[in-house]
Design a protein around this motif. Structure first.
Motif, PDB file in Angstrom:
ATOM      1  N   VAL A 113     -19.860  47.374   8.026  1.00  0.00           N
ATOM      2  CA  VAL A 113     -20.565  48.649   8.109  1.00  0.00           C
ATOM      3  C   VAL A 113     -19.695  49.636   8.871  1.00  0.00           C
ATOM      4  N   ALA A 114     -19.927  50.930   8.609  1.00  0.00           N
ATOM      5  CA  ALA A 114     -19.223  51.954   9.367  1.00  0.00           C
ATOM      6  C   ALA A 114     -20.135  52.392  10.509  1.00  0.00           C
ATOM      7  N   CYS A 115     -19.643  53.259  11.379  1.00  0.00           N
ATOM      8  CA  CYS A 115     -20.514  53.770  12.440  1.00  0.00           C
ATOM      9  C   CYS A 115     -21.456  54.808  11.825  1.00  0.00           C
ATOM     10  N   ALA A 116     -22.363  55.328  12.625  1.00  0.00           N
ATOM     11  CA  ALA A 116     -23.378  56.239  12.093  1.00  0.00           C
ATOM     12  C   ALA A 116     -22.777  57.418  11.332  1.00  0.00           C
ATOM     13  N   LEU A 117     -21.564  57.784  11.707  1.00  0.00           N
ATOM     14  CA  LEU A 117     -20.924  58.916  11.033  1.00  0.00           C
ATOM     15  C   LEU A 117     -20.678  58.626   9.551  1.00  0.00           C
ATOM     16  N   GLY A 118     -20.703  57.335   9.177  1.00  0.00           N
ATOM     17  CA  GLY A 118     -20.614  56.969   7.762  1.00  0.00           C
ATOM     18  C   GLY A 118     -21.741  57.596   6.959  1.00  0.00           C
ATOM     19  N   GLY A 119     -22.781  58.040   7.652  1.00  0.00           N
ATOM     20  CA  GLY A 119     -23.893  58.725   6.991  1.00  0.00           C
ATOM     21  C   GLY A 119     -23.464  59.975   6.252  1.00  0.00           C
ATOM     22  N   ILE A 120     -22.344  60.579   6.645  1.00  0.00           N
ATOM     23  CA  ILE A 120     -21.914  61.792   5.950  1.00  0.00           C
ATOM     24  C   ILE A 120     -21.585  61.506   4.483  1.00  0.00           C
ATOM     25  N   PRO A 125     -20.851  68.370   4.874  1.00  0.00           N
ATOM     26  CA  PRO A 125     -21.074  68.182   6.302  1.00  0.00           C
ATOM     27  C   PRO A 125     -19.984  68.879   7.119  1.00  0.00           C
ATOM     28  N   VAL A 126     -20.357  69.439   8.254  1.00  0.00           N
ATOM     29  CA  VAL A 126     -19.366  69.943   9.203  1.00  0.00           C
ATOM     30  C   VAL A 126     -19.484  69.039  10.414  1.00  0.00           C
ATOM     31  N   GLU A 151     -13.109  63.548   1.566  1.00  0.00           N
ATOM     32  CA  GLU A 151     -13.187  63.395   3.026  1.00  0.00           C
ATOM     33  C   GLU A 151     -12.206  64.325   3.742  1.00  0.00           C
ATOM     34  N   SER A 152     -11.017  64.470   3.179  1.00  0.00           N
ATOM     35  CA  SER A 152      -9.964  65.195   3.895  1.00  0.00           C
ATOM     36  C   SER A 152     -10.226  66.696   4.007  1.00  0.00           C
ATOM     37  N   VAL A 153     -11.190  67.233   3.267  1.00  0.00           N
ATOM     38  CA  VAL A 153     -11.467  68.672   3.391  1.00  0.00           C
ATOM     39  C   VAL A 153     -12.715  68.949   4.227  1.00  0.00           C
ATOM     40  N   VAL A 154     -13.307  67.894   4.747  1.00  0.00           N
ATOM     41  CA  VAL A 154     -14.514  68.105   5.563  1.00  0.00           C
ATOM     42  C   VAL A 154     -14.130  68.814   6.866  1.00  0.00           C
ATOM     43  N   PRO A 155     -14.740  69.980   7.135  1.00  0.00           N
ATOM     44  CA  PRO A 155     -14.380  70.698   8.363  1.00  0.00           C
ATOM     45  C   PRO A 155     -14.794  69.901   9.607  1.00  0.00           C
ATOM     46  N   CYS A 156     -13.939  69.940  10.616  1.00  0.00           N
ATOM     47  CA  CYS A 156     -14.194  69.168  11.839  1.00  0.00           C
ATOM     48  C   CYS A 156     -13.813  70.028  13.036  1.00  0.00           C
ATOM     49  N   THR A 157     -14.555  69.915  14.125  1.00  0.00           N
ATOM     50  CA  THR A 157     -14.243  70.719  15.309  1.00  0.00           C
ATOM     51  C   THR A 157     -13.130  70.114  16.150  1.00  0.00           C
ATOM     52  N   ILE A 197     -24.974  73.248   4.094  1.00  0.00           N
ATOM     53  CA  ILE A 197     -24.089  72.717   5.130  1.00  0.00           C
ATOM     54  C   ILE A 197     -24.921  71.895   6.101  1.00  0.00           C
ATOM     55  N   ILE A 198     -24.446  70.693   6.404  1.00  0.00           N
ATOM     56  CA  ILE A 198     -25.118  69.873   7.400  1.00  0.00           C
ATOM     57  C   ILE A 198     -24.179  69.717   8.586  1.00  0.00           C
ATOM     58  N   ALA A 199     -24.565  70.278   9.729  1.00  0.00           N
ATOM     59  CA  ALA A 199     -23.759  70.109  10.935  1.00  0.00           C
ATOM     60  C   ALA A 199     -24.109  68.758  11.538  1.00  0.00           C
ATOM     61  N   VAL A 200     -23.125  67.888  11.677  1.00  0.00           N
ATOM     62  CA  VAL A 200     -23.397  66.575  12.261  1.00  0.00           C
ATOM     63  C   VAL A 200     -22.535  66.374  13.503  1.00  0.00           C
ATOM     64  N   ASP A 201     -23.063  65.632  14.450  1.00  0.00           N
ATOM     65  CA  ASP A 201     -22.250  65.326  15.635  1.00  0.00           C
ATOM     66  C   ASP A 201     -22.107  63.818  15.783  1.00  0.00           C
TER      67      ASP A 201
END
Lengths: 121, 443
Positions: B10-17, B28-29, B58-64, B95-99
């Motif tokens: 399994v991946a971590c919760a961020l796998g939800g994206i 997702p951002v 995946e590689s174009v997903v914006p990230c802070t 857009i879904i902002a996820v942390d």
């Protein structure tokens, strides 16, 4: 117990200088209540002297880190991975942030109070 | 603190994206560290049958690029800037902002940031995906909950034939895309109007239609039941749970009959569809019968290591249709304690007289592999993920991959759903048995 913050600034008010361009760091002493005072303007040899890059792989970065080893945080406008790596060896956190010193210090103090025991950044 | 685990499936919760990325037009951002996205792709993306989300890879997903400075000074403003730029440059529909963990620990208020974009060109919602709370199934649930709670609006009308499909986790169920396409065909054939939100030909318009469904269909032992219950509470949509993605004639026929009875569909039409499909299935099996009989050695039992959903599907097919017996089943996706009994019940609900096999819940794939290496039957079959390939080889077993991470190969539209999926798994199973030298040609 008080701790020290080094700031790369050109006018003593705003954090506006790149780490590698700074020829001196303003050293602030912060006490337990978050009050701070400027105690020293510590001079260093700029890591990226005169636009000529000779420090990234060399010892100059380490020299700066050595001279800042008594501080906990270094604030500057921008920095690179070599600077961060050199400072990390001395347990110093390097933070890129452009804002007035008077706003930055309370935030750091708040952070330090919350996470002093748990987090090493 | 939990023990560390080996061979994670399994991946971590961020796998939800990946659930968000599976819906066309949803972007997702991520308010996470720069490396966080990469870890999920090792389980769900490239290594999982060479899959990548479309249209946003995946590689174009914006990230802070959440870093030290954000930890100390707060990253809320940073996230706001990234979302502003995303709205400017991306052609997304939602857009879904996820942390991730760090932002949750320092307490950045992403809900407030998302709400401040009310009325913007692209709607912005938020979902919290801290990895210290759960795995990618938790993340999947968080994303769907955010969509239901923050994005859906009542449509005011109910279409009794429309059925929303839940329970298949995109990317985590490696065969999700092919399965959903075939499932759609099947539901249409028996007279329903399927509303599927993930994958090709579906998208945000299907998401908007969710509240107008006659009922929700949940195809899993426990995943997405929370979403179905939430929709029941919000829109009074009833739900029907079928505890697995059916493979093969026995289970698919049972599935169709259950649906027909529940939704009050045309029985004659459904039965004629069943008859036609079963005839076709057995025709294909008959063509291989002579070959199977000529096999020098055919294992009569199997091991399973992997997700609960795949475990139920594969066990039902292998027992009811192929006539094999499970020896041990390891469930590796951290099924919540209160759901474990349901999963166990599903796994024992097969046409077998002596059900003396064990079902073991462990998140540690390494532990399962070690257990298998220590005690096993020779020349058996292992169903699992790519992790189990070498385990199977080392214990002299055949190996059939059925769950994530599927391996460094191209999955195409492959799936094991329904009658046709039964034929596919049947042929993959026997093809592996006759070509695997450790199992096939000895004795």
């Amino acid at each position: 117990m008080s701790y020290y913050i080094a700031v790369a600034t050109s006018d003593g008010e705003i954090i506006d200088t790149h780490f590698g361009h700074a020829s001196s760091f303003l050293i602030l002493e912060v006490d337990d209540l978050g009050n701070y005072e400027e105690i020293e303007d510590r001079e260093v040899r700029p890591a990226c002297g005169g636009g000529e890059c000779h420090a990234c792989a060399g010892s100059l970065m380490n020299e700066i880190a050595e001279s800042l080893k008594d501080v906990d945080f270094v604030l500057c406008a921008r920095s690179g991975p070599h600077a961060e790596e050199a400072l990390r060896r001395y347990g110093i956190a390097l933070l890129d942030v452009m804002m007035p010193i008077s706003r930055a210090v309370p935030k750091i103090h708040k952070f330090r109070q919350r996470y002093r025991r748990n987090v090493v950044i | 603190m939990a023990e560390c685990i080996e061979q994670s499936r399994v991946a971590c919760a961020l796998g939800g994206i990946y659930t968000a990325l599976a819906i066309d037009g949803v972007l997702p951002v991520t308010h996470t560290g720069p490396g966080c996205l990469a870890q999920a792709s090792d389980i769900l993306g490239r290594v999982n049958g060479g899959q990548a989300p479309v249209p946003f890879e995946e590689s174009v997903v914006p990230c802070t690029d959440f870093c030290n400075t954000d930890v100390v000074f707060g990253g809320g403003e940073h996230l706001r800037t990234v979302i502003e730029k995303t709205i400017q440059y991306y052609d997304a529909k939602l857009i879904i902002a996820v942390d991730g963990c760090t932002a949750e620990i320092v307490g950045d208020d992403i809900e407030e940031v998302a709400e401040s974009f009310e009325g913007s060109r692209i709607p912005v919602i938020s979902a919290k995906l801290p990895g210290f709370v759960g795995n990618n199934l938790f993340g999947h649930s968080q994303i769907l909950k955010s969509i239901v709670n923050q994005y859906l609006e009542p449509t005011g009308e109910v279409n009794p034939l429309q059925v929303n499909v839940f329970g298949i986790v995109p990317f985590y169920d490696t065969f999700w895309q092919g399965t959903l396409e075939k499932l759609e065909e099947l539901l249409e054939a028996i007279g329903l109007e399927p509303n599927i939100i993930y994958g090709h030909g579906h998208g945000i318009e299907n998401v908007k239609k969710i509240p107008s469904a006659g009922f929700n269909l949940v195809l899993s032992p426990w995943i997405d039941l929370d979403i179905a219950k939430l929709l029941e509470q919000k829109y009074k949509t009833p739900y029907l749970q079928f505890d697995n993605v059916p493979i093969g004639p026995t289970e698919t026929t049972r599935f169709i009959r259950k649906l027909v009875e529940y939704a009050g569909l045309d029985q004659v039409r459904a039965e004629s569809y069943i008859k036609k499909s079963e005839d076709r299935y057995y025709y294909y099996i008959s063509r291989h019968q002579a070959f199977v009989y000529a096999c020098k050695y055919v294992p009569k039992d199997f091991y399973f290591i992997g997700s609960a959903a795949a475990a139920v599907s594969v066990t039902r097919f292998m027992v009811n249709d192929v006539g094999s017996v499970p020896l041990r089943i390891y469930i590796t996706d951290n099924v919540p304690k209160e759901r474990q009994e349901d999963v166990r019940k599903s796994l024992y609900d097969v046409e077998l007289e002596e059900k003396d096999y064990e079902v073991i819940f462990t998140e540690d794939g390494g532990l399962a592999a070690a257990d298998l290496r220590k005690e096993h039957e020779d020349r058996s079959v292992v169903f699992g993920s790519n992790w189990d390939l070498l385990t199977a080889r080392s214990i002299g077993s055949a190996f059939v991959p059925v769950c994530a991470p599927y391996g460094q190969t191209l999955i195409g539209s492959k799936n094991y759903f329904g009658y046709e999926g039964g034929v596919a798994l049947f042929s993959d199973y026997y093809a592996e048995i006759v070509t695997n030298p450790q199992v096939a040609f000895i004795g």
